[in-house]
Design a protein around this motif. Structure first.
Motif: not given
Length: 203
Positions: A100-104
């Motif tokens: 899953r794409p998380l926070l930068v």
């Protein structure tokens, strides 16, 4: 295959997405969509798109728990807020299956091993999502992401997609205990837990 399935999915769910969009507009106002930069493959940043599930912050509504509405909880528990993410798949920024794409801001908090999750495109669903979702702690989730990277295959992707259906229907692991989503990932030195998705013009 990702692009083909996403295109079919967007067409097939268009009426449902229209209903969800109207419900979000009526309950949450504008914007209907939540947009947020997220790191993708090799850490390249793209704009993730989802339906908004929280009210905008104000003096009375500061925390995620305060801003998350009953409609938002329903959209998250059924994963209907994720439907616009198919656009990210169609554009090649995401895959159907992957970490899953998380926070930068998490990028410089990963260990070298954890950072390997960015060797593949992020996914709408993934191994961590079918093994516990937000019920897992961060070490467990990131270890499963790397496990997926090491063992990815079409057969594994199909199995994860099939298991995702059961996870969504049973509404398992929607949030960590005591949080609207999950505590912020602090890296090796864990600080006081903070909500991971506190900035919402998002989902």
């Amino acid at each position: 295959m990702d692009a083909s399935v996403a295109a079919v999915g967007l067409v097939a769910t268009a009426p449902l997405q229209a209903v969800v969009a109207l419900a979000v507009l009526a309950k949450h106002g504008r914007p209907v969509l939540f947009r947020q930069p997220r790191p993708g493959k090799d850490g390249r940043v793209f704009e993730l798109v989802k339906f908004r599930t929280m009210l905008l912050p104000d003096a009375q509504r500061v925390s995620d728990a305060d801003r998350l509405t009953p409609l938002g909880r329903f959209l998250r528990s059924t994963s209907l807020d994720e439907l616009p993410t198919l656009w990210n798949v169609l554009k090649g920024e995401m895959s159907l299956v992957g970490p899953r794409p998380l926070l930068v801001q998490y990028l410089d908090r990963y260990t070298p091993e954890q950072a390997r999750r960015h060797e593949v495109r992020p996914g709408v669903t993934g191994l961590a999502q079918v093994r516990g979702r937000n019920g897992l702690d961060w070490d467990e989730k990131l270890a499963l992401d790397v496990e997926y990277v090491d063992h990815r295959s079409l057969a594994l992707d199909l199995r994860i997609l099939w298991e995702t259906v059961a996870v969504v229907l049973l509404r398992r692991g929607i949030s960590a205990e005591g949080h609207a989503t999950m505590a912020e990932f602090q890296g090796q030195a864990m600080a006081e837990p903070v909500e991971a998705e506190s900035v919402e013009t998002r989902s």
